[in-house]
Design a protein around this motif. Structure first.
Motif, PDB file in Angstrom:
ATOM      1  N   GLN A  91       0.854  -1.193   0.000  1.00 22.85           N
ATOM      2  CA  GLN A  91       0.000   0.000   0.000  1.00 22.85           C
ATOM      3  C   GLN A  91       0.892   1.246   0.000  1.00 22.85           C
ATOM      4  O   GLN A  91       0.795   2.117   0.840  1.00 22.85           O
ATOM      5  CB  GLN A  91      -0.926  -0.012   1.229  1.00 22.85           C
ATOM      6  N   ASP A 121       2.606   4.783  -1.184  1.00 23.05           N
ATOM      7  CA  ASP A 121       2.087   6.064  -1.667  1.00 23.05           C
ATOM      8  C   ASP A 121       3.255   7.029  -1.840  1.00 23.05           C
ATOM      9  O   ASP A 121       3.687   7.685  -0.889  1.00 23.05           O
ATOM     10  CB  ASP A 121       1.064   6.635  -0.683  1.00 23.05           C
ATOM     11  N   ARG A 160      -2.320   3.027  -6.994  1.00 20.13           N
ATOM     12  CA  ARG A 160      -3.422   2.214  -6.477  1.00 20.13           C
ATOM     13  C   ARG A 160      -2.921   0.782  -6.361  1.00 20.13           C
ATOM     14  O   ARG A 160      -2.262   0.270  -7.280  1.00 20.13           O
ATOM     15  CB  ARG A 160      -4.619   2.289  -7.423  1.00 20.13           C
ATOM     16  N   THR A 161      -3.236   0.145  -5.247  1.00 18.06           N
ATOM     17  CA  THR A 161      -2.789  -1.222  -4.988  1.00 18.06           C
ATOM     18  C   THR A 161      -3.993  -2.148  -4.888  1.00 18.06           C
ATOM     19  O   THR A 161      -4.958  -1.837  -4.193  1.00 18.06           O
ATOM     20  CB  THR A 161      -1.994  -1.292  -3.670  1.00 18.06           C
ATOM     21  N   GLU A 162      -3.901  -3.289  -5.573  1.00 20.17           N
ATOM     22  CA  GLU A 162      -4.946  -4.307  -5.484  1.00 20.17           C
ATOM     23  C   GLU A 162      -4.282  -5.651  -5.229  1.00 20.17           C
ATOM     24  O   GLU A 162      -3.338  -6.028  -5.932  1.00 20.17           O
ATOM     25  CB  GLU A 162      -5.741  -4.364  -6.789  1.00 20.17           C
ATOM     26  N   THR A 217      -0.920   0.038  -9.692  1.00 16.95           N
ATOM     27  CA  THR A 217      -1.289   0.851 -10.846  1.00 16.95           C
ATOM     28  C   THR A 217      -0.939   2.312 -10.586  1.00 16.95           C
ATOM     29  O   THR A 217      -1.679   3.015  -9.890  1.00 16.95           O
ATOM     30  CB  THR A 217      -2.795   0.711 -11.158  1.00 16.95           C
TER      31      THR A 217
END
Length: 178
Positions: free
Chosen positions: A65, A67, A119-121, A146
């Motif tokens: 996660q 940033d 963005r993290t998935e 992403t």
């Protein structure tokens, strides 16, 4: 009757037919112990400590996660994920570089320099993994990072969680980028 006395009567009443009918304890169904692990502290309080898959997904999600806009780098996210890890794993000096291999120093610096939102998935895959036991569980997870206006980075992670018994939470014990 007092409630406690009534409860005792019910238990004795239920136990008596078994003794009279001659049923053995071998015929009784096997019941798994109820997980009694304590909840994780915030911000992980929504993670179910009795689910190995939930803990692995949460730990991997937290680790990635990132940033670059506000400076949440690999080191700060590792610290944030520490409550979801076994102490031996979270203090192992060999852990680190292999986790970040998909994100090179040059890529990270580009994201930081250009203030690129990320963005993290993370999702569990259906990939094969060793059979679960009462104290060990492994999963393969897909991670997609992403960055805005850039090509996503997609990679797989193999992760294993362990616990000493049902009274304790599952914790990330090891992880490797595939």
């Amino acid at each position: 009757m007092k409630p406690a006395l009534f409860a005792t009567t019910v238990v004795v009443g239920l136990a008596a037919p078994t003794a009279v009918s001659g049923c053995s304890t071998a015929d009784a169904p096997v019941v798994e112990p109820i997980c009694s692990a304590q909840a994780f502290p915030p911000p992980h309080s929504e993670v179910w400590p009795c689910s190995a898959s939930d803990v692995l997904r949460a730990a991997v999600s937290t680790l990635y996660q990132l940033d670059p806009v506000v400076g949440l780098d690999a080191r700060s996210m590792f610290e944030a994920a520490r409550p979801l890890m076994r102490a031996a794993y979270s203090t192992d000096t060999r852990v680190g570089a292999s986790l970040w291999s998909p994100i090179t120093v040059a890529v990270w610096q580009d994201w930081v320099e250009h203030h690129v939102p990320l963005r993290t998935e993370v999702r569990l895959t259906g990939d094969d993994h060793p059979p679960d036991t009462a104290t060990s569980s492994s999963r393969v997870l897909s991670v997609t990072l992403t960055p805005a206006d850039r090509t996503p980075i997609v990679f797989l992670v193999s992760a294993r969680s362990t616990r000493p018994g049902s009274e304790r939470a599952w914790l990330l014990a090891e992880m490797q980028v595939l």
